[in-house]
Design a protein around this motif. Sequence first.
Motif, PDB file in Angstrom:
ATOM      1  N   LEU A  18       0.818  -1.211   0.000  1.00 12.03           N
ATOM      2  CA  LEU A  18       0.000   0.000   0.000  1.00 12.03           C
ATOM      3  C   LEU A  18       0.849   1.257   0.000  1.00 12.03           C
ATOM      4  N   PHE A  19       2.019   1.199   0.599  1.00 17.19           N
ATOM      5  CA  PHE A  19       2.872   2.377   0.724  1.00 17.19           C
ATOM      6  C   PHE A  19       4.135   2.272  -0.132  1.00 17.19           C
ATOM      7  N   ALA A  20       4.133   1.339  -1.089  1.00 14.11           N
ATOM      8  CA  ALA A  20       5.318   1.124  -1.914  1.00 14.11           C
ATOM      9  C   ALA A  20       5.529   2.277  -2.878  1.00 14.11           C
ATOM     10  N   ASP A  21       6.785   2.540  -3.199  1.00 16.09           N
ATOM     11  CA  ASP A  21       7.088   3.537  -4.210  1.00 16.09           C
ATOM     12  C   ASP A  21       6.781   2.963  -5.590  1.00 16.09           C
ATOM     13  N   ARG A  22       6.647   3.856  -6.562  1.00  7.67           N
ATOM     14  CA  ARG A  22       6.436   3.453  -7.949  1.00  7.67           C
ATOM     15  C   ARG A  22       7.263   4.344  -8.845  1.00  7.67           C
ATOM     16  N   VAL A  23       7.459   3.929 -10.067  1.00  6.92           N
ATOM     17  CA  VAL A  23       8.296   4.665 -11.004  1.00  6.92           C
ATOM     18  C   VAL A  23       7.474   5.075 -12.222  1.00  6.92           C
ATOM     19  N   VAL A  24       7.566   6.357 -12.577  1.00  5.29           N
ATOM     20  CA  VAL A  24       6.959   6.851 -13.812  1.00  5.29           C
ATOM     21  C   VAL A  24       8.083   7.415 -14.686  1.00  5.29           C
ATOM     22  N   THR A  25       7.864   7.409 -15.985  1.00  4.12           N
ATOM     23  CA  THR A  25       8.833   7.977 -16.920  1.00  4.12           C
ATOM     24  C   THR A  25       8.278   9.286 -17.452  1.00  4.12           C
ATOM     25  N   ASP A  26       8.999  10.388 -17.213  1.00  2.33           N
ATOM     26  CA  ASP A  26       8.478  11.692 -17.651  1.00  2.33           C
ATOM     27  C   ASP A  26       8.784  11.924 -19.124  1.00  2.33           C
ATOM     28  N   GLN A  27       8.414  13.099 -19.642  1.00  2.00           N
ATOM     29  CA  GLN A  27       8.548  13.343 -21.076  1.00  2.00           C
ATOM     30  C   GLN A  27       9.929  13.835 -21.498  1.00  2.00           C
ATOM     31  N   PRO A  35       5.878   8.286  -4.427  1.00  2.00           N
ATOM     32  CA  PRO A  35       5.129   7.471  -3.470  1.00  2.00           C
ATOM     33  C   PRO A  35       3.903   6.880  -4.149  1.00  2.00           C
ATOM     34  N   ASP A  36       3.418   5.775  -3.627  1.00  2.00           N
ATOM     35  CA  ASP A  36       2.274   5.100  -4.229  1.00  2.00           C
ATOM     36  C   ASP A  36       1.081   6.050  -4.353  1.00  2.00           C
ATOM     37  N   GLU A  37       0.846   6.827  -3.320  1.00  2.00           N
ATOM     38  CA  GLU A  37      -0.216   7.837  -3.374  1.00  2.00           C
ATOM     39  C   GLU A  37       0.395   9.222  -3.247  1.00  2.00           C
ATOM     40  N   VAL A  38       0.258  10.021  -4.289  1.00  2.03           N
ATOM     41  CA  VAL A  38       0.744  11.401  -4.271  1.00  2.03           C
ATOM     42  C   VAL A  38      -0.334  12.290  -3.678  1.00  2.03           C
ATOM     43  N   LYS A  39       0.012  13.014  -2.632  1.00  4.42           N
ATOM     44  CA  LYS A  39      -0.960  13.869  -1.952  1.00  4.42           C
ATOM     45  C   LYS A  39      -0.666  15.358  -2.090  1.00  4.42           C
ATOM     46  N   ARG A  40       0.607  15.709  -2.374  1.00  2.42           N
ATOM     47  CA  ARG A  40       0.991  17.125  -2.427  1.00  2.42           C
ATOM     48  C   ARG A  40       1.809  17.375  -3.693  1.00  2.42           C
ATOM     49  N   ILE A  41       1.273  18.239  -4.567  1.00  2.00           N
ATOM     50  CA  ILE A  41       1.904  18.516  -5.858  1.00  2.00           C
ATOM     51  C   ILE A  41       2.181  20.003  -6.003  1.00  2.00           C
ATOM     52  N   VAL A  42       3.385  20.342  -6.420  1.00  2.74           N
ATOM     53  CA  VAL A  42       3.716  21.697  -6.845  1.00  2.74           C
ATOM     54  C   VAL A  42       3.768  21.675  -8.370  1.00  2.74           C
ATOM     55  N   VAL A  43       3.055  22.608  -9.014  1.00  2.00           N
ATOM     56  CA  VAL A  43       2.965  22.640 -10.481  1.00  2.00           C
ATOM     57  C   VAL A  43       3.538  23.953 -10.996  1.00  2.00           C
ATOM     58  N   LEU A  44       4.657  23.871 -11.703  1.00  2.00           N
ATOM     59  CA  LEU A  44       5.311  25.076 -12.237  1.00  2.00           C
ATOM     60  C   LEU A  44       5.190  25.137 -13.758  1.00  2.00           C
ATOM     61  N   GLN A  45       4.051  24.681 -14.250  1.00  2.00           N
ATOM     62  CA  GLN A  45       3.753  24.730 -15.686  1.00  2.00           C
ATOM     63  C   GLN A  45       2.244  24.873 -15.848  1.00  2.00           C
ATOM     64  N   HIS A  46       1.798  25.936 -16.502  1.00  2.00           N
ATOM     65  CA  HIS A  46       0.363  26.213 -16.566  1.00  2.00           C
ATOM     66  C   HIS A  46      -0.413  25.180 -17.376  1.00  2.00           C
ATOM     67  N   GLN A  47       0.201  24.604 -18.410  1.00  2.00           N
ATOM     68  CA  GLN A  47      -0.508  23.582 -19.183  1.00  2.00           C
ATOM     69  C   GLN A  47      -0.837  22.369 -18.307  1.00  2.00           C
ATOM     70  N   SER A  48       0.117  21.982 -17.478  1.00  2.00           N
ATOM     71  CA  SER A  48      -0.120  20.845 -16.575  1.00  2.00           C
ATOM     72  C   SER A  48      -1.103  21.216 -15.474  1.00  2.00           C
ATOM     73  N   LEU A  49      -1.050  22.451 -15.018  1.00  2.00           N
ATOM     74  CA  LEU A  49      -1.993  22.914 -13.996  1.00  2.00           C
ATOM     75  C   LEU A  49      -3.416  22.826 -14.526  1.00  2.00           C
ATOM     76  N   ASN A  50      -3.621  23.292 -15.738  1.00  2.00           N
ATOM     77  CA  ASN A  50      -4.935  23.218 -16.365  1.00  2.00           C
ATOM     78  C   ASN A  50      -5.372  21.765 -16.539  1.00  2.00           C
ATOM     79  N   ALA A  51      -4.452  20.908 -16.963  1.00  2.00           N
ATOM     80  CA  ALA A  51      -4.782  19.494 -17.152  1.00  2.00           C
ATOM     81  C   ALA A  51      -5.144  18.826 -15.833  1.00  2.00           C
ATOM     82  N   LEU A  52      -4.429  19.145 -14.774  1.00  2.00           N
ATOM     83  CA  LEU A  52      -4.750  18.575 -13.459  1.00  2.00           C
ATOM     84  C   LEU A  52      -6.125  19.038 -12.988  1.00  2.00           C
ATOM     85  N   ASN A  53      -6.490  20.259 -13.341  1.00  2.00           N
ATOM     86  CA  ASN A  53      -7.840  20.743 -13.036  1.00  2.00           C
ATOM     87  C   ASN A  53      -8.864  19.876 -13.760  1.00  2.00           C
TER      88      ASN A  53
END
Length: 344
Positions: A18-27, A35-53
């Motif tokens: 449940l608390f295991a780490d995971r790996v993603v490949t970025d662009q 972390p398995d569950e991401v709870k706190r995100i800082v977004v320094l790109q407006h396109q990604s901010l809009n997409a997360l919305n």
Amino acid sequence: MSKFHSFALALALCASSLFADRVVTDQLGRDVTLPDEVKRIVVLQHQSLNALNELNALDKVVGVQESWEKSLGKNYIRLAPSLKDMPTPGDLKVINYEAVLKLKPDVVIVTNYIPQEYIDKMTELKIPVVAVSFQRSDAADKGKLNPTFKDDEAAYTEGFYDGIELLGKVANREKEAAELISFVKTSQEQLKAKFSDFIVDKRPKIYMANPDLTTYGSGKYTGIMFMRAGAQNVAADSIKGYKQVSAEQILAWAPQMIFVQDRYPQVPAELKSNPQLANLSAVKEDKIYMMPEYAKAWGYPTAEAMALGEWWLAMKLYPKHFDEAEFNKKVEEFYQKFYRTSYK
């Protein structure tokens, strides 16, 4: 082994998963451990901010880029009220390390062209960084603001879907990401079907007007949007990427129509008050059009631009072949589903 010990071992293994780490490949092609569950995100790109919305993940966002309002437009706060008092620990090309550390993020999302030194420092500080570009490119171009593609349309289409899938994984919103991608793909297919019903003899020559005579040339999503809507970007053959041009150059291009993004309401007045452009037919005939907020003719693609903006532009250019009431229903459906509010 006793039944109790077997149960305890199974419980421990379950808890660890449940608390295991995971790996993603970025662009940028970097493997990033999260972390398995991401709870706190800082977004320094407006396109990604809009997409997360659109993925209904703003409840996880604890910090955003300083220029978010300039980039998304002053009216965007209507779609994301939580941004009003959000900390701003950086921007597209800079990170305030101390401010980021105070926010204790599980991950920081940055643009693909942020200087490498910032990614290196964040890695040193043990803060995961995920770079998003919404494009597919060769290794040499992955970190460039103005990349070169063999096929612009394929690069931005597949790269957009890659970016949304990536953000869905990062924010634990895989289901929402799949739904957003499905909506966009369906809308794209429907627009292609519309154009199969009539012949475009000659594509209108149009110009994308940004502040201070800046515009988008080749290698940007803007040209893809224009092409899919049955138009020709007058700047595509002369310049690459996002650049400032001269009034003389615009006169030479002689666009039949000029379009302006919703986030730049001052631009029509700039064009009309420029004496060097007084004889431009699009200015004289008042063929300068403000685009709605969803028609984001940006350098990078967005879901709303691909699903709605291309339709709006095609409808503006070929009104006889489109049903406005039908389109308005599509807009409302998108806003209700992905912004959880009405368009107006």
